[in-house]
Design a protein around this motif. Structure first.
Motif, PDB file in Angstrom:
ATOM      1  N   PHE A 258       0.855  -1.192   0.000  1.00  0.00           N
ATOM      2  CA  PHE A 258       0.000   0.000   0.000  1.00  0.00           C
ATOM      3  C   PHE A 258       0.888   1.238   0.000  1.00  0.00           C
ATOM      4  O   PHE A 258       2.095   1.170   0.268  1.00  0.00           O
ATOM      5  CB  PHE A 258      -0.917   0.017   1.221  1.00  0.00           C
ATOM      6  N   LYS A 259       0.266   2.364  -0.286  1.00  0.00           N
ATOM      7  CA  LYS A 259       0.952   3.648  -0.227  1.00  0.00           C
ATOM      8  C   LYS A 259       0.035   4.652   0.442  1.00  0.00           C
ATOM      9  O   LYS A 259      -1.142   4.765   0.087  1.00  0.00           O
ATOM     10  CB  LYS A 259       1.333   4.130  -1.624  1.00  0.00           C
ATOM     11  N   LEU A 260       0.541   5.348   1.460  1.00  0.00           N
ATOM     12  CA  LEU A 260      -0.230   6.348   2.187  1.00  0.00           C
ATOM     13  C   LEU A 260       0.373   7.723   1.969  1.00  0.00           C
ATOM     14  O   LEU A 260       1.599   7.900   1.971  1.00  0.00           O
ATOM     15  CB  LEU A 260      -0.229   6.043   3.682  1.00  0.00           C
ATOM     16  N   GLY A 261      -0.521   8.703   1.793  1.00  0.00           N
ATOM     17  CA  GLY A 261      -0.068  10.076   1.666  1.00  0.00           C
ATOM     18  C   GLY A 261       0.362  10.623   3.012  1.00  0.00           C
ATOM     19  O   GLY A 261       0.238   9.970   4.049  1.00  0.00           O
ATOM     20  N   PRO A 262       0.890  11.831   3.034  1.00  0.00           N
ATOM     21  CA  PRO A 262       1.351  12.432   4.288  1.00  0.00           C
ATOM     22  C   PRO A 262       0.239  12.455   5.332  1.00  0.00           C
ATOM     23  O   PRO A 262      -0.869  12.909   5.061  1.00  0.00           O
ATOM     24  CB  PRO A 262       1.752  13.850   3.869  1.00  0.00           C
ATOM     25  N   LYS A 263       0.527  11.914   6.519  1.00  0.00           N
ATOM     26  CA  LYS A 263      -0.386  11.883   7.667  1.00  0.00           C
ATOM     27  C   LYS A 263      -1.712  11.154   7.372  1.00  0.00           C
ATOM     28  O   LYS A 263      -2.664  11.265   8.130  1.00  0.00           O
ATOM     29  CB  LYS A 263      -0.710  13.305   8.142  1.00  0.00           C
ATOM     30  N   GLU A 264      -1.754  10.395   6.324  1.00  0.00           N
ATOM     31  CA  GLU A 264      -2.997   9.708   5.946  1.00  0.00           C
ATOM     32  C   GLU A 264      -3.216   8.459   6.798  1.00  0.00           C
ATOM     33  O   GLU A 264      -2.272   7.756   7.146  1.00  0.00           O
ATOM     34  CB  GLU A 264      -2.951   9.307   4.468  1.00  0.00           C
ATOM     35  N   THR A 265      -4.495   8.199   7.106  1.00  0.00           N
ATOM     36  CA  THR A 265      -4.898   6.952   7.773  1.00  0.00           C
ATOM     37  C   THR A 265      -5.867   6.206   6.869  1.00  0.00           C
ATOM     38  O   THR A 265      -6.821   6.792   6.336  1.00  0.00           O
ATOM     39  CB  THR A 265      -5.578   7.244   9.119  1.00  0.00           C
ATOM     40  N   ARG A 266      -5.631   4.905   6.690  1.00  0.00           N
ATOM     41  CA  ARG A 266      -6.524   4.114   5.851  1.00  0.00           C
ATOM     42  C   ARG A 266      -6.554   2.685   6.360  1.00  0.00           C
ATOM     43  O   ARG A 266      -5.571   2.194   6.938  1.00  0.00           O
ATOM     44  CB  ARG A 266      -6.044   4.146   4.397  1.00  0.00           C
ATOM     45  N   THR A 267      -7.679   2.017   6.172  1.00  0.00           N
ATOM     46  CA  THR A 267      -7.789   0.603   6.531  1.00  0.00           C
ATOM     47  C   THR A 267      -7.115  -0.248   5.459  1.00  0.00           C
ATOM     48  O   THR A 267      -7.444  -0.133   4.277  1.00  0.00           O
ATOM     49  CB  THR A 267      -9.256   0.182   6.672  1.00  0.00           C
ATOM     50  N   ILE A 268      -6.181  -1.070   5.882  1.00  0.00           N
ATOM     51  CA  ILE A 268      -5.482  -1.980   4.983  1.00  0.00           C
ATOM     52  C   ILE A 268      -5.810  -3.400   5.421  1.00  0.00           C
ATOM     53  O   ILE A 268      -5.851  -3.704   6.617  1.00  0.00           O
ATOM     54  CB  ILE A 268      -3.956  -1.769   5.028  1.00  0.00           C
ATOM     55  N   SER A 269      -6.049  -4.274   4.447  1.00  0.00           N
ATOM     56  CA  SER A 269      -6.427  -5.645   4.765  1.00  0.00           C
ATOM     57  C   SER A 269      -5.693  -6.636   3.900  1.00  0.00           C
ATOM     58  O   SER A 269      -5.199  -6.298   2.821  1.00  0.00           O
ATOM     59  CB  SER A 269      -7.942  -5.836   4.607  1.00  0.00           C
ATOM     60  N   THR A 270      -5.633  -7.855   4.384  1.00  0.00           N
ATOM     61  CA  THR A 270      -5.053  -8.959   3.622  1.00  0.00           C
ATOM     62  C   THR A 270      -5.773 -10.234   4.024  1.00  0.00           C
ATOM     63  O   THR A 270      -6.201 -10.383   5.174  1.00  0.00           O
ATOM     64  CB  THR A 270      -3.543  -9.069   3.863  1.00  0.00           C
TER      65      THR A 270
END
Length: 868
Positions: A258-270
């Protein structure tokens, strides 16, 4: 001072990705130390003169640990009320922890709370981290970034100022009318506080979702977490997971880039698929296989954050409303009748894992399958234990205080919610859901208790649970008063009783009787036996107990409660069994009453599982007590099982035969999923003299997870005064599955249903059992043989020509003190003339030399039998 534990953080945390729990605190009142938190949180401040306490301690629990008080003294008589100065608890209290640490470059440090009662200011190294507006609520867990505060320093200090709890103003953990309140109202750091170190990526709690549907063999399991980029530039990372246990064979890669932008929060799953997955079941229905999951996030091959191993189970729980608008649960596709009790934590919120494990084993030993936590979510270990042993948990918020301060709630005087309260509710729900989400033992979460939450709060709760991948039912409340549109009716009822009612109540068709789902109901029983009573009652208390039914008893409920005395209970005891001659006689009759009351409740609900208006669940009020109490328990504070326990155990046997108090039917009950086939029921009705009035043998086929009426008891019209009814259920090989004895009178308890209150239904005419007091003496011999250091067999034989009524067996050590916890296959039994009965008992390995005390209604004075 505190040298050994503080070495945990006395070295640089190079590559120490993960959590470190604060191991202890220095504790002091602001009345003595002041409230200059910037000064107090300076590393130079000396708090060595403060009280030294454990990591999880309310203020009062900490003072107990420090030796300021002791519970043996406080719990005796009215000492909690008369010997404690409550004034110190009107001021905030301080928790301080100092340590040495060097934070490596390019790492981040966070402070994590898991709820502080009821609100707190937090300072670190002289800087404010959070105030009481944000750090609010018993379950308000937060993560605070303290990287900038810690950088460049080696000596550090954390100070938490916990404010006094007000149940009408704060989201706390209260006791309503269960018992007296603790002097500090539970104020303090009652759950862990920890430090978490990461690199550029921060990983939130691990969530585990599975797509199991009943009957499926292969199950897709998804690991999910909210990942935050802590940097001012974009970061690419990899979420990697692993699943192990039970020869786990997975297909698919548990890895996601995954790739997150500056200060970004996101749900990542596998995700991956487990081939031939092992399914988790409640204790009575199967095994409890648990898988282990772990996960980490990495940047350029270096671990940035990780989640410690989490155990999870694969199961499927749903609920629906039947045609009567009653909730019925399904576990792995099977209709699941809830039989359980309401759990109480320790009065001072002290967590004792061994004690809870013993309590949980008692639940299973009684044949129950569920505990309800009404705003008592406890420590995370509770859910681990429940998962491991197969005990279902109904969690939720509590009644009667700030949690339910809605305009339409006419029963509460708490301050109505403001905007900040909704914020606190949101943080609370999200924290608790994160803790509970992975646990297969979770049956449901009740977002209300006596009342449903308003629409704004309901949306907050539901959104939080949905966001956190909640996979158990959400129920609006424990009552039928009303409901929010997005959740619909609760399907649960709570019309009482909470105080004594006769056994035939449960076979009626009104209020709390055995139909629908009773979320909290019981006969207000649970009188401890003498070995426990002497630990907390004075001579005057004993006199009041059996001679003054209308005198308030401090070890009942609060002095403003409807349950502060025993007059309803005693009215039933005096009228049905005769006025007691002394304390010993009173306690014997109380155990008989308690046995009757709990057996009939659980038998009523079990018998009516498949009725036209089915009984879908019952939560007995209550399972246990927060402190030594004279009512509302199935076993006492000291873990001693008595009449209520063995009545419940008899009424909830997995295969059982029960007498219906309305109409004299005999019910064949089967709580299992796999036991079936031909069964034999032997019925015998006998007068007190030993004369047999009737016998009958009935054959019937039993089916899994069903109950049905299979016969009527013959000869009931021949009873002249009192008779005993013995029912024995045997399988096709002759093995006894259940042996059950009732005492029946020609007179009947007449309930005045129309005069019922919210807590009891009055009786206008009484069943007369006073002839039991003049029974001819029986002669019972007992032999005890030790099978091992943890078990013995006890053989009873009634050599008389009359029944031996209500034989009580008590295991004691070499000093004559009760051995607890203890598991009996049966107890408080009634023997037929010439009947021999063998029982088994297991007990702790450190009990030493044990003996069995035997007493009963018509066998003379207490006897003590040593092991052979």
């Amino acid at each position: 001072m505190h040298l050994l534990s503080r070495l945990i953080l006395c070295v640089p945390l190079v590559s120490a990705i993960g959590n470190v729990v604060v191991p202890e605190w220095d504790l002091q009142s602001t009345a003595k130390a002041g409230n200059d938190l910037a000064k107090l949180s300076s590393a130079k401040y000396d708090s060595s003169s403060w009280y030294s306490i454990s990591a999880r301690s309310t203020v009062f629990a900490g003072l107990l640990e420090a030796g300021v008080y002791n519970t043996n003294q406080l719990f005796y008589s009215k000492n909690l009320q008369t010997t404690v100065d409550y004034l110190p608890y009107y001021s905030p209290w301080l928790y301080r922890y100092a340590f040495n640490m060097v934070l490596p470059k390019a790492t981040h440090l966070f402070l994590q709370t898991n709820g502080i009662t009821s609100k707190a200011d937090i300072y670190f190294n002289g800087h404010k981290v959070a105030d009481k507006k944000l750090q609010a609520g018993t379950y308000g867990g937060h993560t605070y970034d303290i990287t900038d505060i810690v950088s460049g320093s080696t000596a550090h200090a954390l100070v938490i100022q916990a404010y006094p709890t007000d149940y009408n103003q704060d989201f706390a953990q209260g006791f309503v009318d269960w018992n007296p309140y603790p002097p500090d109202n539970g104020t303090g750091v009652w759950r862990d506080v920890s430090f978490k170190q990461t690199e550029s990526l921060f990983m939130g709690p691990l969530r585990i979702v599975n797509d199991y549907q009943p009957g499926a063999s292969d199950v897709k399991v998804t690991l999910k977490a909210d990942i935050t980029n802590l940097e001012d530039a974009s970061v690419s990372g990899v979420l990697e997971g692993a699943i192990t246990g039970h020869g786990c064979k997975t297909t698919g890669q548990l890895s996601q880039t995954f790739k997150l932008g500056p200060k970004e929060t996101r749900t990542i799953s596998t995700s991956a698929t487990i081939k031939g997955a092992k399914i988790w079941w409640p204790y009575q229905w199967g095994d409890q296989p648990l898988y282990a999951a772990s996960a980490s996030v990495s940047v350029h091959g270096s671990v940035s954050d990780k989640v410690d191993t989490a155990n999870f189970g694969i199961r499927h729980v749903t609920k629906e409303l039947n045609v009567h608008n009653d909730t019925i649960f399904f576990v792995n596709g099977q209709p699941f009748q809830v039989l359980g009790g309401g759990y109480a934590p320790d009065l001072f919120l002290r967590w004792d894992e061994a004690k809870f494990e013993a309590q949980a084993q008692y639940v299973l030993d009684m044949g129950l399958n569920t505990i309800r936590l009404e705003g008592k979510q406890e420590q995370p270990e509770l859910y681990d234990i429940a998962d491991r042993i197969g005990l279902m948990v109904m969690a939720g918020w509590e009644c009667c205080d700030k949690w339910e301060a809605w305009k339409y709630n006419e029963d509460v005087t708490a301050t109505l919610w403001n905007d900040n309260d909704y914020q606190t509710a949101n943080y609370s729900m999200r924290h608790e859901a994160s803790m509970m989400q992975i646990h297969p033992s979770m049956l449901a979460f009740l977002v209300g208790s006596d009342y449903w939450p308003d629409d704004r709060a309901t949306a907050i709760y539901v959104d939080a649970l949905d966001d956190l991948d909640w996979q158990s039912p959400i129920i609006c409340s424990a009552a039928q008063r009303g409901y929010p549109e997005i959740l619909g009716p609760s399907g649960l009822k709570m019309p009482g009783p909470y105080d004594w009612v006769p056994p035939n109540y449960w076979f009626g068709n009104q209020l709390g009787a055995a139909f629908g789902f009773g979320s909290e109901l019981g006969s207000g029983v649970g009188t401890p036996e003498m070995g426990s009573l002497t630990k907390f009652l004075s001579d005057d208390d004993f006199t009041d107990l059996w001679t003054k039914p209308r005198k308030g008893l401090y070890h009942m409920s609060t002095n403003a409660s409807s349950f502060f005395d025993r007059h309803i209970y005693d009215k039933g005891l005096f009228n049905r069994y005769g006025e007691p001659s002394d304390l010993e006689d009173y306690l014997l009759k109380a155990q008989i009453m308690d046995y009757e009351a709990t057996r009939s409740e659980f038998e009523g609900y079990s018998a009516k599982w498949n009725a036209d208006h089915p009984a879908t669940g019952a939560i007995y009020w209550m399972l246990n007590n927060a402190w030594p109490s004279l009512h509302w328990n199935l076993f006492d504070y000291y873990l001693h099982p008595a009449g209520a326990y063995f009545g419940a155990k008899m009424g909830s046997r997995i295969e059982h035969v029960a007498y219906g108090y309305h109409g004299g039917q005999v019910y064949l009950i089967n709580h299992s999923l796999d036991k079936q086939g031909s069964r034999k029921i032997d019925m015998e009705l006998m007068e007190l003299s030993g004369k047999v009035l009737s016998t009958q043998t009935v054959s019937a086929d039993t089916e899994p997870n069903t109950s049905k009426s299979v016969a009527s008891v013959p000869g009931l019209d021949k009873i002249k005064d009192i008779a005993f009814l013995r029912l024995i259920l045997s399988d096709s090989d002759g093995a006894v599955l259940s042996r059950n004895v009732y005492w029946l009178a020609t007179s009947t308890d007449k309930l005045e249903w129309k005069k019922s209150s919210w807590f009891s239904t009055p009786v206008s005419e009484w069943a007369n059992f006073t002839a039991l007091n003049t029974m001819k003496a029986a002669s019972v011999s007992a032999t005890v043989e030790s099978s091992s250091s943890t078990s013995s067999s006890v053989t009873l034989e009634n050599t008389a020509d009359v029944p031996a009524f209500f034989i009580r067996l008590n295991l004691v050590d070499a000093s004559g003190d009760d051995v607890n916890p203890v598991l009996w296959t049966d107890n408080y039994v009634t023997l037929w003339p010439k009947e021999k009965l063998s029982l088994e008992v297991t007990y702790p390995a450190d009990s030493g030399s044990v003996s069995v005390q035997m007493s009963g209604s018509n066998i003379g004075t207490q006897q003590t039998v040593n092991s052979s």
